[in-house]
Scaffold this motif. Sequence first.
Motif, mmCIF file in Angstrom:
data_model
loop_
_atom_site.group_PDB
_atom_site.id
_atom_site.type_symbol
_atom_site.label_atom_id
_atom_site.label_comp_id
_atom_site.label_asym_id
_atom_site.label_seq_id
_atom_site.Cartn_x
_atom_site.Cartn_y
_atom_site.Cartn_z
ATOM 1 N N ILE A 85 5.702 3.842 -5.213
ATOM 2 C CA ILE A 85 5.262 4.747 -6.266
ATOM 3 C C ILE A 85 4.832 3.876 -7.453
ATOM 4 O O ILE A 85 5.609 3.037 -7.908
ATOM 5 C CB ILE A 85 6.385 5.712 -6.728
ATOM 6 C CG1 ILE A 85 6.932 6.521 -5.563
ATOM 7 C CG2 ILE A 85 5.875 6.619 -7.857
ATOM 8 C CD1 ILE A 85 5.986 7.510 -4.966
ATOM 9 N N SER A 86 3.586 4.066 -7.892
ATOM 10 C CA SER A 86 3.098 3.300 -9.028
ATOM 11 C C SER A 86 2.591 4.246 -10.107
ATOM 12 O O SER A 86 2.187 5.378 -9.831
ATOM 13 C CB SER A 86 1.951 2.355 -8.609
ATOM 14 O OG SER A 86 0.794 3.087 -8.251
ATOM 15 N N ALA A 95 -1.462 -5.607 -11.875
ATOM 16 C CA ALA A 95 -2.369 -5.490 -13.004
ATOM 17 C C ALA A 95 -2.648 -4.026 -13.335
ATOM 18 O O ALA A 95 -3.125 -3.268 -12.501
ATOM 19 C CB ALA A 95 -3.678 -6.220 -12.688
ATOM 20 N N GLY A 96 -2.302 -3.604 -14.567
ATOM 21 C CA GLY A 96 -2.594 -2.258 -15.032
ATOM 22 C C GLY A 96 -1.683 -1.171 -14.506
ATOM 23 O O GLY A 96 -1.913 0.008 -14.770
ATOM 24 N N HIS A 97 -0.652 -1.556 -13.758
ATOM 25 C CA HIS A 97 0.223 -0.560 -13.145
ATOM 26 C C HIS A 97 1.670 -1.050 -13.160
ATOM 27 O O HIS A 97 1.940 -2.239 -13.181
ATOM 28 C CB HIS A 97 -0.206 -0.279 -11.707
ATOM 29 C CG HIS A 97 -1.599 0.237 -11.624
ATOM 30 N ND1 HIS A 97 -1.907 1.566 -11.723
ATOM 31 C CD2 HIS A 97 -2.772 -0.411 -11.492
ATOM 32 C CE1 HIS A 97 -3.213 1.717 -11.653
ATOM 33 N NE2 HIS A 97 -3.762 0.533 -11.506
ATOM 34 N N HIS A 98 2.566 -0.086 -13.114
ATOM 35 C CA HIS A 98 4.000 -0.364 -13.026
ATOM 36 C C HIS A 98 4.507 0.242 -11.716
ATOM 37 O O HIS A 98 4.234 1.420 -11.437
ATOM 38 C CB HIS A 98 4.729 0.252 -14.215
ATOM 39 C CG HIS A 98 6.208 0.239 -14.084
ATOM 40 N ND1 HIS A 98 6.951 -0.915 -14.148
ATOM 41 C CD2 HIS A 98 7.092 1.243 -13.863
ATOM 42 C CE1 HIS A 98 8.230 -0.616 -13.984
ATOM 43 N NE2 HIS A 98 8.339 0.682 -13.800
ATOM 44 N N ASP A 151 1.514 9.648 -11.382
ATOM 45 C CA ASP A 151 1.869 8.529 -10.507
ATOM 46 C C ASP A 151 1.007 8.583 -9.248
ATOM 47 O O ASP A 151 0.367 9.583 -8.959
ATOM 48 C CB ASP A 151 3.337 8.612 -10.085
ATOM 49 C CG ASP A 151 4.305 8.538 -11.255
ATOM 50 O OD1 ASP A 151 3.895 8.086 -12.340
ATOM 51 O OD2 ASP A 151 5.464 8.932 -11.072
ATOM 52 N N THR A 152 1.037 7.494 -8.494
ATOM 53 C CA THR A 152 0.376 7.450 -7.200
ATOM 54 C C THR A 152 1.400 7.035 -6.157
ATOM 55 O O THR A 152 2.136 6.063 -6.359
ATOM 56 C CB THR A 152 -0.797 6.442 -7.193
ATOM 57 O OG1 THR A 152 -1.717 6.807 -8.219
ATOM 58 C CG2 THR A 152 -1.514 6.429 -5.860
ATOM 59 N N GLU A 153 1.460 7.794 -5.072
ATOM 60 C CA GLU A 153 2.327 7.442 -3.950
ATOM 61 C C GLU A 153 1.480 6.698 -2.915
ATOM 62 O O GLU A 153 0.450 7.201 -2.471
ATOM 63 C CB GLU A 153 2.933 8.685 -3.308
ATOM 64 C CG GLU A 153 3.790 8.355 -2.101
ATOM 65 C CD GLU A 153 4.318 9.582 -1.393
ATOM 66 O OE1 GLU A 153 5.336 9.457 -0.706
ATOM 67 O OE2 GLU A 153 3.710 10.670 -1.523
ATOM 68 N N HIS A 154 1.930 5.506 -2.569
ATOM 69 C CA HIS A 154 1.252 4.676 -1.573
ATOM 70 C C HIS A 154 2.141 4.595 -0.337
ATOM 71 O O HIS A 154 3.353 4.429 -0.460
ATOM 72 C CB HIS A 154 1.058 3.239 -2.091
ATOM 73 C CG HIS A 154 0.405 3.160 -3.425
ATOM 74 N ND1 HIS A 154 -0.932 2.942 -3.584
ATOM 75 C CD2 HIS A 154 0.923 3.265 -4.673
ATOM 76 C CE1 HIS A 154 -1.233 2.901 -4.866
ATOM 77 N NE2 HIS A 154 -0.115 3.103 -5.554
ATOM 78 N N HIS A 183 10.163 0.916 -1.145
ATOM 79 C CA HIS A 183 11.168 0.781 -0.102
ATOM 80 C C HIS A 183 10.537 1.036 1.267
ATOM 81 O O HIS A 183 9.484 1.662 1.383
ATOM 82 C CB HIS A 183 12.355 1.717 -0.336
ATOM 83 C CG HIS A 183 12.013 3.166 -0.251
ATOM 84 N ND1 HIS A 183 11.492 3.879 -1.299
ATOM 85 C CD2 HIS A 183 12.108 4.054 0.769
ATOM 86 C CE1 HIS A 183 11.293 5.126 -0.940
ATOM 87 N NE2 HIS A 183 11.644 5.266 0.320
ATOM 88 N N VAL A 184 11.207 0.545 2.288
ATOM 89 C CA VAL A 184 10.746 0.729 3.663
ATOM 90 C C VAL A 184 11.201 2.094 4.139
ATOM 91 O O VAL A 184 12.376 2.457 3.983
ATOM 92 C CB VAL A 184 11.284 -0.396 4.572
ATOM 93 C CG1 VAL A 184 10.989 -0.108 6.032
ATOM 94 C CG2 VAL A 184 10.689 -1.736 4.155
ATOM 95 N N ILE A 185 10.277 2.855 4.733
ATOM 96 C CA ILE A 185 10.628 4.194 5.232
ATOM 97 C C ILE A 185 10.592 4.276 6.757
ATOM 98 O O ILE A 185 11.031 5.273 7.326
ATOM 99 C CB ILE A 185 9.720 5.278 4.624
ATOM 100 C CG1 ILE A 185 8.243 5.014 4.908
ATOM 101 C CG2 ILE A 185 9.974 5.405 3.141
ATOM 102 C CD1 ILE A 185 7.315 6.132 4.460
#
Length: 135
Positions: free
Chosen positions: A130-131, A98-101, A60-63, A106-108
């Motif tokens: 999180i994607s 596109a290409g991701h889920h 996963d990737t955390e943004h 959420h707001v932090i």
Amino acid sequence: MSGRAEAAVQAALMAGLRADAGVMAAFGDPARVYDDETRAPAFPFARIERHESVPTGTGDTEHKISIAVTSREGGLMEAKDALSAIRSAVEGLSWSVAGHHVVMAHVIYADTMRAGDGERYRGLIRIRIISEETA
């Protein structure tokens, strides 16, 4: 890690914010929510200031995306209302990336303050997303 996840998630966030009725009520129609594509926007407006992304180690990737709101005539309450509109939009967004889920969004963090010039007001909201890449 490529920039595909970052670009796709940010594009989906921008599209979702710009299409949201509450965001349009706060920022006009079309919504003045920018990815730095304008240098002298009308007030109030919102602009992405930062997009940090980190692989989680599980694929996963955390943004963490920070959006700044700038207000003038409406004061601190206008900035707070604008942050509230962004928060509501993020919480209700049906993500199409596109290409991701998008697993979670959420707001932090959210804060409002008077800007250093004493004439403008600033709000800052940070969104955690999180994607995961889809097959």
